[in-house]
Write a protein that holds these residues in place. Structure first.
Motif, mmCIF file in Angstrom:
data_model
loop_
_atom_site.group_PDB
_atom_site.id
_atom_site.type_symbol
_atom_site.label_atom_id
_atom_site.label_comp_id
_atom_site.label_asym_id
_atom_site.label_seq_id
_atom_site.Cartn_x
_atom_site.Cartn_y
_atom_site.Cartn_z
ATOM 1 N N GLU A 162 0.885 -1.242 -0.075
ATOM 2 C CA GLU A 162 -0.070 -0.086 -0.002
ATOM 3 C C GLU A 162 1.000 1.460 -0.191
ATOM 4 N N THR A 163 1.846 1.216 0.567
ATOM 5 C CA THR A 163 2.864 2.351 0.868
ATOM 6 C C THR A 163 3.534 2.709 -0.634
ATOM 7 N N LYS A 192 0.216 14.915 -2.276
ATOM 8 C CA LYS A 192 0.229 13.793 -1.314
ATOM 9 C C LYS A 192 -0.878 13.912 -0.412
ATOM 10 N N HIS A 239 1.574 9.285 -5.966
ATOM 11 C CA HIS A 239 2.092 10.748 -5.665
ATOM 12 C C HIS A 239 3.155 11.083 -6.690
ATOM 13 N N VAL A 279 -3.446 11.816 -1.775
ATOM 14 C CA VAL A 279 -3.113 10.514 -2.005
ATOM 15 C C VAL A 279 -3.261 9.912 -0.551
ATOM 16 N N ASP A 280 -2.714 10.634 0.471
ATOM 17 C CA ASP A 280 -2.961 9.921 1.799
ATOM 18 C C ASP A 280 -4.521 9.814 2.094
ATOM 19 N N ARG A 309 0.896 4.081 -2.854
ATOM 20 C CA ARG A 309 0.736 5.585 -2.441
ATOM 21 C C ARG A 309 1.828 6.228 -3.080
#
Length: 75
Positions: free
Chosen positions: A44-45, A59, A52, A62-63, A48
């Motif tokens: 997932e990181t 960001k 981005h 995206v967060d 993301r």
């Protein structure tokens, strides 16, 4: 025989509908490097980060994206 062919066509249409319905919220990203011992949080990181950096989406936006599941598919 004609009745069986009609049933077969109807069943094929139902399967196609169910497949498209289940995939409607799926996104597939390619070109993201993966490591061998990667968990869902790592995946997932990475997704993301990809959104981005490569797609140039802010960001903070995206967060806020909510992922139900993130899967890594092999090569």
């Amino acid at each position: 025989m004609v009745e069986l062919e009609k049933t077969n066509v109807r069943l094929q249409e139902e399967v196609t509908y169910l497949q498209s319905h289940s995939m409607r919220n799926n996104l597939v990203f390619s070109g993201i490097a993966e490591s061998t011992n990667e968990g869902q949080e790592d995946a997932e990181t990475k997704v993301r980060g990809f959104i981005h950096e490569k797609m140039r989406i802010a960001k903070d936006i995206v967060d806020k994206i909510s992922f139900e599941r993130v899967h890594i598919m092999g090569p």
